[in-house]
Scaffold this active site. Structure first.
Site, short mmCIF file in Angstrom:
data_model
loop_
_atom_site.label_atom_id
_atom_site.label_comp_id
_atom_site.label_asym_id
_atom_site.label_seq_id
_atom_site.Cartn_x
_atom_site.Cartn_y
_atom_site.Cartn_z
N CYS A 1 -8.07 0.81 0.14
CA CYS A 1 -6.71 0.26 0.73
C CYS A 1 -6.88 0.65 2.13
CB CYS A 1 -5.33 0.54 0.17
SG CYS A 1 -5.24 2.53 -0.07
N ARG B 1 -1.99 3.19 -2.60
CA ARG B 1 -2.42 2.27 -3.53
C ARG B 1 -4.00 2.43 -4.03
NH1 ARG B 1 -2.13 -2.65 0.64
NH2 ARG B 1 -2.73 -1.09 1.75
N ASP C 1 1.68 -3.32 0.53
CA ASP C 1 1.53 -1.80 0.97
C ASP C 1 2.80 -1.17 0.79
OD1 ASP C 1 1.33 0.43 2.35
OD2 ASP C 1 0.56 -0.48 4.15
P1 4NP Z 1 -2.10 2.94 1.33
O1 4NP Z 1 -0.77 2.93 2.19
O2 4NP Z 1 -3.10 1.94 2.26
O3 4NP Z 1 -1.88 2.16 0.25
O4 4NP Z 1 -2.62 4.24 1.32
C1 4NP Z 1 -0.67 3.30 3.62
C2 4NP Z 1 -0.71 4.46 3.69
C3 4NP Z 1 -0.73 4.90 5.14
C4 4NP Z 1 -0.46 3.97 6.10
C5 4NP Z 1 -0.37 2.72 5.85
C6 4NP Z 1 -0.61 2.45 4.66
N1 4NP Z 1 -0.23 4.37 7.37
O5 4NP Z 1 -0.18 3.56 8.40
O6 4NP Z 1 -0.17 5.60 7.83
#
Ligand code: 4NP
Length: 153
Positions: free
Chosen positions: A7, A13, A123
């Site tokens: 991800c 995720r 997300d």
């Molecule tokens: P992930 O979610 O891609 O599902 O781990 C996110 C975690 C952090 C960020 C964006 C999405 N961020 O912008 O820091």
């Protein structure tokens, strides 16, 4: 089989996807290696988001030992399947593939449930209520993949 879940941050995720796939594979006696990574580097070294830890725990899965890391081109050599959570992750991973064999390893997670529809796992980072839905999608997708692996060809 070696599977990598990808991800953006590797804290929401893909850690859930890793934990769910590991659990289902182990329950089915499949000797799979499952790991996860993020296309971004910002959260490297961090444990999963506490909301992912919570929803996993609620479903009997412990993901607290995981630590975030960034996806690297060498992952294409090590893993047989690379499941990406959304279409941006797919783009960011595919540009690092060096040939068609590597590109073929990349699969959009929800293509397991809705082939060809380019559906993304949303997300949940800015949506406290999104984690339940994300868990459900990942659980269904992982179940489908494990069942396909177990069914006679
Ligand atoms: P992930 O979610 O891609 O599902 O781990 C996110 C975690 C952090 C960020 C964006 C999405 N961020 O912008 O820091």
């Amino acid at each position: 089989m070696r599977i990598l879940m990808v991800c953006l941050g590797n804290i929401c995720r893909s850690p859930l996807a890793e934990g769910i796939m590991k659990t289902k594979a182990a329950e089915s006696g499949l000797n799979w290696e499952v790991d996860s990574a993020g296309t971004g580097y910002w959260h490297s070294g961090e444990p999963p988001d506490r909301r992912s830890i919570q929803i996993a725990r609620k479903n009997g899965i412990d993901i607290t030992d995981q630590r975030a890391r960034q996806f690297r081109a060498a992952d294409f050599e090590k893993f047989d399947k690379i499941f990406v959570m959304d279409v941006n992750n797919r783009k960011d991973v595919l540009v690092q593939a060096k040939d068609e064999t590597q590109r073929q390893k990349v699969v959009l997670m929800l293509d397991l449930l809705f082939p060809g529809q380019d559906r993304s796992v949303p997300d949940p980072y800015y949506d406290d209520n999104g984690f339940e839905e994300v868990f459900g999608m990942l659980d269904a997708a992982c179940t489908k993949f494990v069942e396909a692996a177990l069914s006679p060809k």
